[in-house]
Scaffold this active site. Structure first.
Site, PDB file in Angstrom:
ATOM      1  N   ASN A  59       0.800  -1.240   0.000  1.00  0.00           N
ATOM      2  CA  ASN A  59       0.000   0.000   0.000  1.00  0.00           C
ATOM      3  C   ASN A  59       0.831   1.286   0.000  1.00  0.00           C
ATOM      4  O   ASN A  59       0.390   2.299  -0.551  1.00  0.00           O
ATOM      5  CB  ASN A  59      -1.034  -0.016   1.133  1.00  0.00           C
ATOM      6  CG  ASN A  59      -0.428  -0.174   2.500  1.00  0.00           C
ATOM      7  OD1 ASN A  59       0.714  -0.604   2.625  1.00  0.00           O
ATOM      8  ND2 ASN A  59      -1.179   0.163   3.518  1.00  0.00           N
ATOM      9  N   GLU A  81       2.760  -5.680  12.488  1.00  0.00           N
ATOM     10  CA  GLU A  81       1.825  -4.565  12.262  1.00  0.00           C
ATOM     11  C   GLU A  81       0.820  -5.056  11.228  1.00  0.00           C
ATOM     12  O   GLU A  81       1.162  -5.219  10.055  1.00  0.00           O
ATOM     13  CB  GLU A  81       2.574  -3.339  11.723  1.00  0.00           C
ATOM     14  CG  GLU A  81       3.639  -2.793  12.654  1.00  0.00           C
ATOM     15  CD  GLU A  81       3.064  -2.146  13.893  1.00  0.00           C
ATOM     16  OE1 GLU A  81       1.933  -1.648  13.835  1.00  0.00           O
ATOM     17  OE2 GLU A  81       3.753  -2.156  14.925  1.00  0.00           O
ATOM     18  N   CYS A 138      -3.558   1.079   6.432  1.00  0.00           N
ATOM     19  CA  CYS A 138      -3.945   0.192   7.542  1.00  0.00           C
ATOM     20  C   CYS A 138      -4.834   0.926   8.525  1.00  0.00           C
ATOM     21  O   CYS A 138      -5.746   0.342   9.092  1.00  0.00           O
ATOM     22  CB  CYS A 138      -2.702  -0.352   8.227  1.00  0.00           C
ATOM     23  SG  CYS A 138      -1.555   0.930   8.750  1.00  0.00           S
TER      24      CYS A 138
HETATM   25  P1  NAD Z   1       0.130  -9.674   2.786  1.00  0.00           P
HETATM   26  O1  NAD Z   1       0.091 -10.203   4.173  1.00  0.00           O
HETATM   27  O2  NAD Z   1      -0.513 -10.456   1.714  1.00  0.00           O
HETATM   28  O3  NAD Z   1       1.650  -9.481   2.304  1.00  0.00           O
HETATM   29  C1  NAD Z   1       2.538  -8.675   3.027  1.00  0.00           C
HETATM   30  C2  NAD Z   1       3.956  -9.132   2.734  1.00  0.00           C
HETATM   31  O4  NAD Z   1       4.155 -10.443   3.239  1.00  0.00           O
HETATM   32  C3  NAD Z   1       4.315  -9.188   1.261  1.00  0.00           C
HETATM   33  O5  NAD Z   1       5.626  -8.705   1.104  1.00  0.00           O
HETATM   34  C4  NAD Z   1       4.237 -10.680   0.939  1.00  0.00           C
HETATM   35  O6  NAD Z   1       5.062 -11.089  -0.129  1.00  0.00           O
HETATM   36  C5  NAD Z   1       4.739 -11.271   2.243  1.00  0.00           C
HETATM   37  N1  NAD Z   1       4.317 -12.650   2.504  1.00  0.00           N
HETATM   38  C6  NAD Z   1       3.208 -13.289   2.053  1.00  0.00           C
HETATM   39  N2  NAD Z   1       3.165 -14.545   2.571  1.00  0.00           N
HETATM   40  C7  NAD Z   1       4.261 -14.687   3.339  1.00  0.00           C
HETATM   41  C8  NAD Z   1       4.766 -15.757   4.147  1.00  0.00           C
HETATM   42  N3  NAD Z   1       4.148 -16.920   4.264  1.00  0.00           N
HETATM   43  N4  NAD Z   1       5.907 -15.539   4.832  1.00  0.00           N
HETATM   44  C9  NAD Z   1       6.532 -14.353   4.763  1.00  0.00           C
HETATM   45  N5  NAD Z   1       6.123 -13.316   4.009  1.00  0.00           N
HETATM   46  C10 NAD Z   1       4.988 -13.481   3.311  1.00  0.00           C
HETATM   47  O7  NAD Z   1      -0.446  -8.191   2.863  1.00  0.00           O
HETATM   48  P2  NAD Z   1      -0.769  -7.201   1.652  1.00  0.00           P
HETATM   49  O8  NAD Z   1      -2.017  -7.665   1.001  1.00  0.00           O
HETATM   50  O9  NAD Z   1       0.457  -6.990   0.858  1.00  0.00           O
HETATM   51  O10 NAD Z   1      -1.043  -5.816   2.440  1.00  0.00           O
HETATM   52  C11 NAD Z   1      -2.270  -5.402   2.942  1.00  0.00           C
HETATM   53  C12 NAD Z   1      -2.336  -5.648   4.436  1.00  0.00           C
HETATM   54  O11 NAD Z   1      -1.309  -4.959   5.130  1.00  0.00           O
HETATM   55  C13 NAD Z   1      -3.637  -5.125   5.030  1.00  0.00           C
HETATM   56  O12 NAD Z   1      -4.174  -6.095   5.898  1.00  0.00           O
HETATM   57  C14 NAD Z   1      -3.193  -3.911   5.824  1.00  0.00           C
HETATM   58  O13 NAD Z   1      -4.031  -3.553   6.898  1.00  0.00           O
HETATM   59  C15 NAD Z   1      -1.846  -4.325   6.291  1.00  0.00           C
HETATM   60  N6  NAD Z   1      -1.046  -3.162   6.686  1.00  0.00           N
HETATM   61  C16 NAD Z   1      -0.802  -2.949   8.027  1.00  0.00           C
HETATM   62  C17 NAD Z   1      -0.077  -1.828   8.433  1.00  0.00           C
HETATM   63  C18 NAD Z   1       0.216  -1.548   9.902  1.00  0.00           C
HETATM   64  O14 NAD Z   1       1.102  -0.753  10.173  1.00  0.00           O
HETATM   65  N7  NAD Z   1      -0.506  -2.152  10.833  1.00  0.00           N
HETATM   66  C19 NAD Z   1       0.398  -0.947   7.475  1.00  0.00           C
HETATM   67  C20 NAD Z   1       0.120  -1.188   6.129  1.00  0.00           C
HETATM   68  C21 NAD Z   1      -0.600  -2.311   5.745  1.00  0.00           C
END
Ligand code: NAD
Length: 505
Positions: free
Chosen positions: A144, A238, A272
Site C-alpha cells: 500500500n 503490524e 492500515c
Molecule cells: P500480505 O500479508 O498479503 O503481504 C505482506 C507481505 O508479506 C508481502 O511482502 C508478501 O510477499 C509477504 N508474505 C506473504 N506470505 C508470506 C509468508 N508466508 N511468509 C513471509 N512473508 C509473506 O499483505 P498485503 O495484502 O500486501 O497488504 C495489505 C495488508 O497490510 C492489510 O491487511 C493492511 O491492513 C496491512 N497493513 C498494516 C499496516 C500496519 O502498520 N498495521 C500498514 C500497512 C498495511
C-alpha cells in the site's frame, strides 16, 4: 548494497491504473535469500562499530540522495501503485522525515544508562545497561505504501546498528529497489539489501533473520508468528485494521465530514489506519450524512502522473478491486443503500468513492477489512452504543472521535480498544514518531516508534554489574552460610520493608 543474487523466476510489475507493464524483478529463491543474510551478518559488526554518529552520516547521505531524486522516486511509486501524485510525493517525504528524526536522536536513545539500585543495599554495585543491536533485521512490507512503508522500520533498525534485509511486496517492489540503488550510489556499507519475491522469499526471510518486523495482513502475520515461535526468535507484527470513527452530537460536522472523508479515502482507502466504519449519534446523523456525501461526491478520481489533478487513485490490483466490489454488493443485497459511488469506474482498478448507509454489524463491509474507498455509516443512540459497536471487531489498530468537548473525547478514548485514538482528526498519530504505533487484538503484536522504544526494539538490552568502589575479598552472600550473616542480611531487608514496630524486631 549487495546485489540481488541469481533468482529462479521473474515477477512482472504492472501499473494498476492502466494495466501497463512497468518493470520486472527477480523472484528470489530461498537459498539466495540465505546467502544475502550471511553476507549482511558478516558486515554488520563494522556497521555497529561506527556508532550512532557514524551511522547517521551514512543515513544523511542517503537523505540527500532521496531529496535529489525525489521526483523520480515519486514517478516510480505512481507507476507501480496507480496512486495520485500528492500521495506518491508524501511517501518521499516520509523517508526524509524519518531519517531526520532517527538520525538525530539515535545517540541519545542508545546511550548507556546507570540506573540507581532499587535498594540502598544495592549500592555496593555500579549498574549499567546498554543496547546491542540484533545482527540482521528482516523487514517485510505490503503494497500500500511501496516507498514509505519500508522507511518506517528500515531507518530505525539501521540506526540501531543492525544490518537490514527488506523484502517488499511482489505487487510493488520497484520503489524499494530504487532505495537500494540510492544506498549503493552514496557508497554506503553493504549492510542494507533488498530482496524481491513473493511468499516463498518472505518465508525464507522469516526463517533466517535475527529480528523480524512484518507489516501486512493478519492471516500472513499468523503464519509468521507460528514460525518465529517454533524457532524461538523475536518479531513484531503490524497487521490489518477496521478503524472506527465516532461522531458525537457536539462535533463540528463540517470538520468531521471533511476529516472522515480524507481518513477513509486517503490512498483510495488502502491504509492500515483507514477509517472503515463510522458511528454517528442520532441527533446529527442526517446532517452529517448530507455533508459527508457532498464531500465524497466532490472528490476527483483518476490517474494524474505529475499533475496533482486528482484526489483518489487506483486500487493496487484486481484482487483488491474484487474485495471492495464484493463488500459493497453484499451490503446492498442485504439492504444497504449507496448514497454516492458504489461501483468500479470501468478504467483500470479505480473504484468510485462510496458512502453506504442502512448497514448493520453482520455485513462484510463492517466485519472484514475492506482496504478500499468505502465509508459505511451507522446511526447510534448515544456514546455507549458507539463504544460498544466500535469495540465489536477483531481488530484494534486506531480510532477517531469527533467532538466539541475535549473531556468527553478523552472519556470515550479510554473506553476504545485500539492502539491509538485521534480526536478531531484521522491518522494523525502516524505522523508523530514519538508516539507508539501498534495494533491491539488481531491488529498486531508489539509496536513501531514511540521515541526511544522505536530504536531500542532492534536491540537487546544487556545488563552489567561491577563493584561500585572497592572489591572486597568475599561478598557477604557467598559461601559459607552462617546464622550471623543471614541474620544480618535479613535485619537490613526487614528494616527497609517492615511497617510497624512489631515487624522490625
Ligand atoms: P500480505 O500479508 O498479503 O503481504 C505482506 C507481505 O508479506 C508481502 O511482502 C508478501 O510477499 C509477504 N508474505 C506473504 N506470505 C508470506 C509468508 N508466508 N511468509 C513471509 N512473508 C509473506 O499483505 P498485503 O495484502 O500486501 O497488504 C495489505 C495488508 O497490510 C492489510 O491487511 C493492511 O491492513 C496491512 N497493513 C498494516 C499496516 C500496519 O502498520 N498495521 C500498514 C500497512 C498495511
Amino acid at each position: 548494497m549487495t546485489s540481488t543474487p541469481t533468482a529462479d523466476a521473474t515477477i512482472v510489475v504492472r501499473n494498476p491504473a492502466n494495466d501497463s507493464v512497468v518493470g520486472s524483478v527477480a523472484d528470489t529463491s530461498s537459498a539466495a535469500v540465505a546467502e544475502v543474510i550471511a553476507s549482511l551478518r558478516a558486515h554488520q559488526p563494522h556497521w555497529e562499530s561506527l556508532g550512532p554518529t557514524g551511522r547517521s552520516k551514512v543515513l544523511f547521505a542517503l537523505q540527500d540522495w532521496i531529496l535529489d531524486n525525489a521526483r523520480q522516486l515519486a514517478d516510480v511509486v505512481q507507476s507501480e501503485s496507480g496512486k495520485v501524485r500528492a500521495e506518491a510525493e508524501l511517501e518521499v517525504t516520509a523517508w526524509v522525515d524519518l531519517i531526520s528524526y532517527w538520525g538525530r536522536k539515535a545517540e541519545k536513545f542508545l546511550a548507556d544508562e546507570h540506573p540507581a539500585p532499587h535498594s540502598p543495599l544495592g549500592r555496593i554495585k555500579k549498574l549499567t545497561t546498554w543496547y546491542r543491536p540484533y545482527s540482521v533485521v528482516g523487514v517485510i512490507t505490503p503494497w500500500n505504501y511501496p516507498l514509505a512503508m519500508g522507511a518506517m522500520d528500515i531507518v530505525p533498525a539501521l540506526m540501531a546498528g543492525a544490518a537490514v534485509l527488506h523484502k517488499p511486496s511482489e505487487v510493488t517492489p520497484l520503489s524499494a529497489v530504487e532505495i537500494a540503488r540510492g544506498w549503493a550510489e552514496v557508497g554506503a556499507p553493504p549492510v542494507f539489501t533488498v530482496v524481491t519475491g513473493g511468499a516463498s522469499a518472505g518465508a525464507a526471510v522469516v526463517e533466517e533473520v535475527d529480528f523480524l518486523q512484518f507489516t501486512g495482513s493478519t492471516p500472513t502475520g499468523r503464519i509468521i508468528a507460528r514460525r518465529r515461535a517454533e524457532t524461538f526468535k523475536p518479531y513484531s507484527l503490524e497487521l490489518g485494521g477496521k478503524d472506527p470513527a465516532i461522531v458525537l452530537a457536539d462535533a463540528d460536522l463540517d470538520r468531521a465530514a471533511h476529516g472522515i472523508a480524507w481518513g477513509a479515502l486517503l490512498n483510495a482507502g488502502q491504509t492500515c489506519v483507514s477509517i472503515e466504519r463510522v458511528y454517528v449519534e442520532a441527533p446529527v446523523y442526517d446532517a452529517f450524512i448530507a455533508k459527508l456525501t457532498e464531500q465524497v461526491e466532490s472528490l476527483r478520481v483518476g490517474r494524474d502522473d505529475r499533475e496533482f489533478r486528482y484526489d483518489v487513485g487506483a486500487l493496487a490490483n484486481q484482487q483488491q478491486l474484487e474485495i471492495v466490489s464484493r463488500h459493497v454488493d453484499e451490503a446492498v443485497a442485504a439492504g444497504a443503500r449507496v448514497l454516492t459511488g458504489g461501483k468500479p469506474t470501468g478504467i483500470g482498478t479505480f473504484f468510485e468513492p462510496t458512502v453506504l448507509v442502512d448497514v448493520d454489524h453482520s455485513m462484510s463491509c463492517i466485519r472484514e477489512e475492506t482496504f478500499g474507498p468505502t465509508i459505511p455509516v451507522i446511526e447510534v443512540a448515544d456514546e455507549d452504543e458507539a463504544v460498544l459497536l466500535a469495540n465489536d471487531s477483531e481488530y484494534g489498530l486506531s480510532a477517531s472521535i469527533w467532538t466539541g468537548d475535549r473531556k468527553r473525547g478523552h472519556r470515550v478514548a479510554r473506553r476504545l480498544d485500539a492502539g491509538a485514538v485521534n480526536i478531531n482528526d484521522s491518522i494523525a498519530n502516524v505522523f508523530n514518531f514519538v508516539l507508539p504505533m501498534g495494533g491491539w487484538k488481531q491488529s498486531g503484536i508489539g509496536s513501531r516508534w514511540g521515541g526511544a522504544a522505536g530504536i531500542r526494539k532492534y536491540c537487546r538490552q544487556q545488563a552489567l554489574t561491577e563493584p561500585a568502589v572497592l572489591t572486597i575479598p568475599r561478598e557477604v552472600y557467598w559461601f559459607p552460610y552462617s546464622k550471623g550473616k543471614s541474620g544480618f542480611a535479613f535485619t537490613l531487608v526487614r528494616g527497609l520493608g517492615a511497617r510497624g514496630r512489631r515487624r522490625l524486631g
